[in-house]
Design a protein around this motif. Structure first.
Motif: not given
Length: 69
Positions: A17-24, A44-62
């Motif tokens: 959320m931090l990376f995505t919010g910062l990018a926004l 901002a696009a690169l930072t947002g993409a990293y934030g979304l990638w972290r979210l996807v990885r967190t969901i997969i790990a969960g």
């Protein structure tokens, strides 16, 4: 889910959320930067993409940890 996995998941969600919010924020305020605005939007696009990638990885790990239990 034990306490350690819950803590890891919570931290990963907060970082996502931090990376995505910062990018926004950067993306929306880039116009005020003038000439550097296009570069800021790229960052901002690169930072947002990293934030979304972290979210996807967190969901997969969960899901994997839920299937293990």
């Amino acid at each position: 889910m034990n306490g350690s996995n819950l803590l890891k998941t919570t931290i990963n969600l907060l970082l996502s959320m931090l990376f995505t919010g910062l990018a926004l924020y950067i993306f929306l305020s880039a116009e005020a930067a003038g000439k550097a605005g296009s570069d800021l939007r790229l960052y901002a696009a690169l930072t947002g993409a990293y934030g979304l990638w972290r979210l996807v990885r967190t969901i997969i790990a969960g899901r994997k940890s839920y299937e293990k239990a």
